[in-house]
Write an enzyme that holds these catalytic residues in place. Structure first.
Site, PDB file in Angstrom:
ATOM      1  N   CYS A  61      40.683  43.654  41.170  1.00  0.00           N
ATOM      2  CA  CYS A  61      39.296  43.939  40.812  1.00  0.00           C
ATOM      3  C   CYS A  61      38.444  42.678  40.913  1.00  0.00           C
ATOM      4  O   CYS A  61      38.492  41.819  40.025  1.00  0.00           O
ATOM      5  CB  CYS A  61      39.225  44.513  39.389  1.00  0.00           C
ATOM      6  SG  CYS A  61      37.546  44.775  38.783  1.00  0.00           S
ATOM      7  N   CYS A 118      35.861  42.303  38.117  1.00  0.00           N
ATOM      8  CA  CYS A 118      36.457  41.899  36.838  1.00  0.00           C
ATOM      9  C   CYS A 118      36.796  40.415  36.806  1.00  0.00           C
ATOM     10  O   CYS A 118      36.559  39.736  35.806  1.00  0.00           O
ATOM     11  CB  CYS A 118      37.732  42.697  36.572  1.00  0.00           C
ATOM     12  SG  CYS A 118      37.566  44.481  36.668  1.00  0.00           S
ATOM     13  N   ASP A 119      37.382  39.915  37.888  1.00  0.00           N
ATOM     14  CA  ASP A 119      38.001  38.588  37.855  1.00  0.00           C
ATOM     15  C   ASP A 119      37.382  37.549  38.784  1.00  0.00           C
ATOM     16  O   ASP A 119      37.781  36.384  38.774  1.00  0.00           O
ATOM     17  CB  ASP A 119      39.495  38.717  38.196  1.00  0.00           C
ATOM     18  CG  ASP A 119      40.230  39.618  37.210  1.00  0.00           C
ATOM     19  OD1 ASP A 119      39.872  39.580  36.020  1.00  0.00           O
ATOM     20  OD2 ASP A 119      41.146  40.346  37.636  1.00  0.00           O
TER      21      ASP A 119
END
Length: 306
Positions: A133, A136-137
């Site tokens: 992701c 997300c990261d």
């Protein structure tokens, strides 16, 4: 509160949310179950540019808007990890890890999950340099060098997103050309921060005690391996359906995708499916919404016929 409903919808992604909107608006009692936050994979997406009505919208923002629309007519939303479904004719039973519910009809909209490479080091460094992701990261890799594995829409979209954060993005693809839409390919090839390694697969992931430091790349044409220094990698090599709970119900193919007709009806009366969990060629937010609308309307028709 009663655990009996007209319809239970499994999954609160765009398909499940749309089905919830249609069924609740038809004055059915609706339970919407999901093991995570509403919106599904939309929450892992940055800018969405191919959803009608928006030139661009962030995935979490579209998730919130869809959810608010879906629950306005009295949908009950609960967290739950579905363990099994039982077909008892006109009654269906859904068992979760902490409860049991009954209903007249079910819509399965549990979507799909990212495939893993299955290589040495992947499990060890997941969350420590291995990610599925970018939204997300990606922020953890500002100014660094990341690898994106894959050649489809998701890989190229997320690679472009990462190029706004990382110093360099290397796309590794096992074939000699991308599968992504041409507009995405054109953007990627023009991006000075993106480069491509063809006919290559990630064989091993190495690191120290805290993070990824390198990978072993295998060229499937020359059969040669090489070490490649990298700070992290993002894996986008396809998806697999979330249907582990269907048991012996005759509704899936040999790979676990649910088979439906044009009305989103499975082989079992009263069990419908919508969205990415279905066996189909195009998995997009727009197609999931369309599936959800059809499923919702046909659930209503089915219950009316009982």
């Amino acid at each position: 509160m009663s655990n009996s409903y007209d319809v239970i919808i499994l999954g609160a992604g765009p398909a499940g949310l749309t089905a919830a909107l249609y069924t609740s608006r038809a004055n059915l009692s609706v339970l919407l179950l999901d093991r995570g936050i509403y919106g599904g994979q939309m929450n892992n997406t940055g800018a969405i540019e191919n959803y009608p009505g928006f030139s661009s919208i962030q995935g979490p923002d579209l998730s919130k808007a869809m959810y608010q629309s879906a629950v306005q007519f009295g949908v009950e939303y609960k967290y739950g990890n579905v363990l099994s479904i039982q077909d008892k004719g006109s009654e269906k039973v859904v068992k979760t890890d902490d409860n049991e519910y009954s209903c007249k009809a079910i819509v399965i909209a549990t979507g799909s999950k990212y495939r893993t490479l299955g290589c040495l080091g992947e499990d060890t460094y997941t969350g420590r340099g291995v990610s599925y992701c970018a939204v997300c990261d990606g922020a953890f890799f500002k100014g660094k060098h990341v690898l994106v594995v894959g050649g489809g829409d998701s890989a190229i979209e997320e690679g472009e997103y990462l190029s706004k954060l990382a110093n360099k993005v290397t796309v590794v693809h096992r074939r000699d050309q991308l599968r992504a839409q041409k507009i995405l390919q054109d953007r990627a090839f023009k991006n000075d921060k993106m480069e491509f390694i063809w006919n290559t697969e990630v064989k091993e992931i190495h690191g120290d005690d805290t993070k990824v430091t390198s990978v072993v790349l295998h060229n499937n044409q020359t059969n040669q391996d090489s070490n490649y220094d990298v700070d992290g990698l993002f894996i986008y090599i396809g998806e697999q359906p979330v249907t582990d709970f269907v048991g012996d119900l005759p509704i899936v193919d040999d790979k676990g995708w649910i088979i439906t007709d044009d009305a989103m009806q499975t082989k079992v009366d009263g069990i419908f499916a919508a969205g990415d969990v279905r066996k189909k060629k195009l998995r997009q937010i727009t197609t999931a919404v369309g599936d959800g609308g059809l499923a919702g309307q046909n659930v209503f028709n089915y219950i009316q016929s009982l």
